[in-house]
Motif scaffolding. Structure first.
Motif, PDB file in Angstrom:
ATOM      1  N   ALA A  36       0.831  -1.209   0.000  1.00 49.24           N
ATOM      2  CA  ALA A  36       0.000   0.000   0.000  1.00 49.24           C
ATOM      3  C   ALA A  36       0.864   1.257   0.000  1.00 49.24           C
ATOM      4  O   ALA A  36       0.561   2.229  -0.712  1.00 49.24           O
ATOM      5  N   LEU A  37       1.965   1.244   0.777  1.00 50.70           N
ATOM      6  CA  LEU A  37       2.848   2.407   0.809  1.00 50.70           C
ATOM      7  C   LEU A  37       3.526   2.623  -0.533  1.00 50.70           C
ATOM      8  O   LEU A  37       3.633   3.760  -1.014  1.00 50.70           O
ATOM      9  N   THR A  38       3.972   1.534  -1.152  1.00 56.54           N
ATOM     10  CA  THR A  38       4.601   1.655  -2.470  1.00 56.54           C
ATOM     11  C   THR A  38       3.615   2.187  -3.504  1.00 56.54           C
ATOM     12  O   THR A  38       3.964   3.025  -4.345  1.00 56.54           O
ATOM     13  N   ALA A  39       2.364   1.697  -3.441  1.00 60.53           N
ATOM     14  CA  ALA A  39       1.355   2.177  -4.382  1.00 60.53           C
ATOM     15  C   ALA A  39       1.055   3.659  -4.167  1.00 60.53           C
ATOM     16  O   ALA A  39       0.908   4.424  -5.131  1.00 60.53           O
ATOM     17  N   TRP A  40       1.011   4.096  -2.891  1.00 65.99           N
ATOM     18  CA  TRP A  40       0.733   5.512  -2.628  1.00 65.99           C
ATOM     19  C   TRP A  40       1.891   6.384  -3.090  1.00 65.99           C
ATOM     20  O   TRP A  40       1.682   7.458  -3.652  1.00 65.99           O
ATOM     21  N   LEU A  41       3.118   5.941  -2.831  1.00 71.31           N
ATOM     22  CA  LEU A  41       4.277   6.729  -3.273  1.00 71.31           C
ATOM     23  C   LEU A  41       4.390   6.762  -4.795  1.00 71.31           C
ATOM     24  O   LEU A  41       5.042   7.647  -5.341  1.00 71.31           O
ATOM     25  N   GLY A  42       3.781   5.799  -5.465  1.00 66.85           N
ATOM     26  CA  GLY A  42       3.799   5.801  -6.919  1.00 66.85           C
ATOM     27  C   GLY A  42       2.788   6.741  -7.551  1.00 66.85           C
ATOM     28  O   GLY A  42       2.779   6.889  -8.779  1.00 66.85           O
ATOM     29  N   ARG A  43       1.942   7.370  -6.755  1.00 64.91           N
ATOM     30  CA  ARG A  43       0.966   8.314  -7.290  1.00 64.91           C
ATOM     31  C   ARG A  43       1.672   9.542  -7.836  1.00 64.91           C
ATOM     32  O   ARG A  43       2.761   9.918  -7.368  1.00 64.91           O
ATOM     33  N   PRO A  44       1.090  10.217  -8.826  1.00 65.62           N
ATOM     34  CA  PRO A  44       1.797  11.338  -9.481  1.00 65.62           C
ATOM     35  C   PRO A  44       2.138  12.485  -8.534  1.00 65.62           C
ATOM     36  O   PRO A  44       3.187  13.101  -8.671  1.00 65.62           O
TER      37      PRO A  44
END
Length: 472
Positions: A36-44
Motif C-alpha cells: 500500500a505504501l509503495t502504491a501511494w508513493l507511486g501516485r503522481p
C-alpha cells in the motif's frame, strides 16, 4: 515408537500449526502495508502532498512550542503572555502568502528573475551596513519596519540558490573547466560572504556557505575544490569567532567543556539538562522548567531543548523524522524531474533546510559550538519563518513539475488544493533547441565559391565538363 514417527507426530500437532500461523499473518500484514505504501508513493502527486504535510506539521509544532516557550518571557517583560506568539502567528500568515507565491509563480519566470533578485539582495546587504540597518545581539543585519525586523541574508540565500543553478545549468557543457565552474558563481558568493561577515553574522555566513557548496556539488565539481572551500570557510569562521568576544568564548567553551559552567558554558549546559529531564515522554506541553529564565533564548535558537523537555525523546524523534523525510522527499523531487535547473534547485534547497536543522540540533546537544542558527519553521523568528515557507513553496512547485505530475494535472485537472489555491497547470519540460555550430570564415568563403560555381543561368543546368581524352 521410532524417532521418525515421533517427528511426524510433532509436525502434525495443532500446536505447531498455531505457532506458524502468526508468522505468516505478520508477514502478510507487513507485505500489505509495504504494498500500500509503495502504491501511494507511486501516485503522481505523492511528493507534493508529502511536502505539504511536512510543512504543516513543522508549523504546528513550531507554534505550540513558541507559545509554550515565550509566554514566560512575555510576562517577565511586562506584556501579554501572547505577545511573541502573536507575532509568530503574523509571520506564519505572511509566510502562507509567500508559500502561495512560491508554488504559483511559474518556475521559468523565477529563473528569469533570479539575476535581478541576486542584485537586489546584494544591494540590501550593502544597505544594512549603513545607518539604515539596525544592530541586534551585536550584529548589524536587520532592517526595522515599525515593530517588525527583516533580515536580508535569508532572502540572499534563496537568490543565490536560484541564480547559481541558472548559471551552472547554462554552462553545464563547460563545467569541466575551472574558470567556467567558478566564474561568476563563486565571486558573487564571495562578495555576499564579505558583506555578511562585516555585519558580522556567523550563522548567516555558515548557511550561505552550505548553499554554495550544494550548488557546486550538484554541478559535479571535483572533490579537491571542496577541500579548498572547506579551508577557506574554516578560516572565515575562525576570523568571525576571534573578532567577537562572546563568539570566541563559545568556541573555547566547546573545546574545553565544563570549565566555565556559570559563564560561556551556561547556555549549553542548561540545554543538556533540559533534554535529560524530559526522559522518554517529556513533562508535558507547558510544564517545562527551563524556560523560567534557566535557558536563555529558549524560544529562538534553543527551542529543540524545550521540545526534549516537554515532549521527551519521542518529540525529538518526531522532529528529526520530519526533517529526515524532508531530505528524502526533496531528493526524490530532484531525481524525478527532467529539467536540469529544477533538479539543481530542488536538491540545493533541500540541503539548505536539512543542513540548517542539523546544525541547530547539533549545537543544542553539544556536538557543535553555538552559532545562532534557527530551527526551520519551529524557532521564533520572522524572516526565517517567511523565507522557509517560501522555500517550501518553491519545492512544492518543483514537485508539481515531475513528468507524471504534469501529465496528471493537465489531463485530470488541478485537484482540490489546486482549485483552492488557483494554481495553473504546469508546463511540460521543453529541452532547449541546440544551435548549429558557427562555421569559420574560410569555410564560409569556400562554400560561397562552390555555390557560385554551381549557379545556373536562367534555370538551365551547367554544361558537363569534357573528360580528358574523351569525346566531345
Amino acid at each position: 515408537m521410532t524417532a521418525l514417527e515421533e517427528s511426524k507426530n510433532t509436525r502434525s500437532e495443532p500446536d505447531g500449526k498455531a505457532e506458524r500461523k502468526p508468522r505468516k499473518g505478520r508477514t502478510g500484514r507487513l507485505g500489505a502495508i509495504r504494498t500500500a505504501l509503495t502504491a501511494w508513493l507511486g501516485r503522481p502527486l505523492a511528493s507534493f502532498h508529502l511536502l505539504l504535510a511536512i510543512c504543516v506539521l513543522l508549523i504546528v509544532i513550531g507554534l505550540v512550542m513558541v507559545l509554550s516557550a515565550s509566554a514566560v518571557i512575555s510576562i517577565n517583560q511586562g506584556s501579554s503572555a501572547y505577545t511573541v506568539f502573536g507575532k509568530q502567528v503574523v509571520f506564519v500568515l505572511v509566510g502562507l502568502a509567500m508559500f502561495w507565491i512560491g508554488v504559483r509563480v511559474p518556475l521559468q519566470r523565477m529563473r528569469a528573475f533570479s539575476p535581478v533578485a541576486l542584485w537586489i539582495t546584494v544591494l540590501l546587504l550593502v544597505l544594512v551596513l549603513t545607518p539604515l540597518g539596525s544592530t541586534l545581539n551585536g550584529t548589524r543585519s536587520w532592517f526595522r519596519i515599525g515593530p517588525l525586523s527583516v533580515q536580508p541574508i535569508e532572502f540572499a540565500k534563496l537568490a543565490l540558490a536560484l541564480w547559481g543553478a541558472h548559471i551552472l545549468v547554462l554552462k553545464r557543457g563547460l563545467l569541466h573547466q575551472y574558470r567556467h565552474l567558478l566564474v561568476p558563481v563563486v565571486p558573487a558568493a564571495l562578495v555576499m560572504f564579505a558583506l555578511v561577515m562585516l555585519q558580522p553574522d556567523l550563522g548567516g555566513t555558515v548557511t550561505l556557505g552550505v548553499v554554495l557548496i550544494a550548488l557546486l556539488w550538484f554541478a559535479g565539481a571535483q572533490l579537491r575544490l571542496f577541500g579548498a572551500l572547506a579551508l577557506g570557510g574554516l578560516a572565515g569562521v575562525v576570523l568571525l569567532a576571534i573578532g567577537t568576544g562572546y563568539r570566541y568564548a563559545r568556541v573555547l567553551s566547546f573545546l574545553h567543556p565544563g570549565e566555565d559552567s556559570l559563564g560561556a558554558d551556561y547556555q549549553s549546559d542548561q540545554a543538556l539538562y533540559a533534554l535529560a529531564e524530559g526522559g522518554l515522554f517529556g513533562k508535558g506541553i507547558g510544564q517545562g522548567q527551563s524556560k523560567w529564565e534557566y535557558l536563555p533564548n529558549v524560544h529562538n535558537d534553543f527551542i529543540f531543548a524545550l521540545i526534549g523537555e516537554e515532549m521527551g525523546f519521542l518529540g525529538c524523534a518526531l522532529v528529526l523524522g520530519l526533517f529526515g523525510v524532508l531530505a528524502v522527499v526533496g531528493m526524490r523531487v530532484a531525481t524525478r524531474n527532467i529539467d536540469p535547473w529544477i533538479r539543481m534547485v530542488a536538491a540545493t534547497l533541500t540541503v539548505w533546510l536539512v543542513a540548517q536543522a542539523a546544525i541547530n540540533i547539533c549545537y543544542v546537544v553539544g556536538l557543535l559550538p553555538v552559532t545562532g542558527i534557527t530551527l526551520p519553521l519551529i524557532s521564533s523568528g520572522g524572516t526565517s519563518v517567511v523565507t522557509t515557507m517560501l522555500v517550501f513553496g518553491v519545492l512544492a512547485n518543483c514537485a508539481r513539475h515531475e513528468p507524471e505530475a504534469v501529465a496528471a494535472l493537465r489531463s485530470q485537472g488541478p485537484g482540490r488544493f489546486g482549485r483552492l489555491m488557483r494554481l495553473p497547470a504546469p508546463e511540460p519540460y521543453q529541452p532547449p533547441v541546440r544551435r548549429k555550430p558557427a562555421r569559420s570564415p574560410a569555410t564560409q568563403r569556400g562554400s560561397a565559391g562552390r555555390a557560385v560555381g554551381r549557379t545556373t543561368v536562367r534555370g538551365r543546368q551547367p554544361a558537363p565538363r569534357r573528360r580528358l581524352g574523351g569525346r566531345s
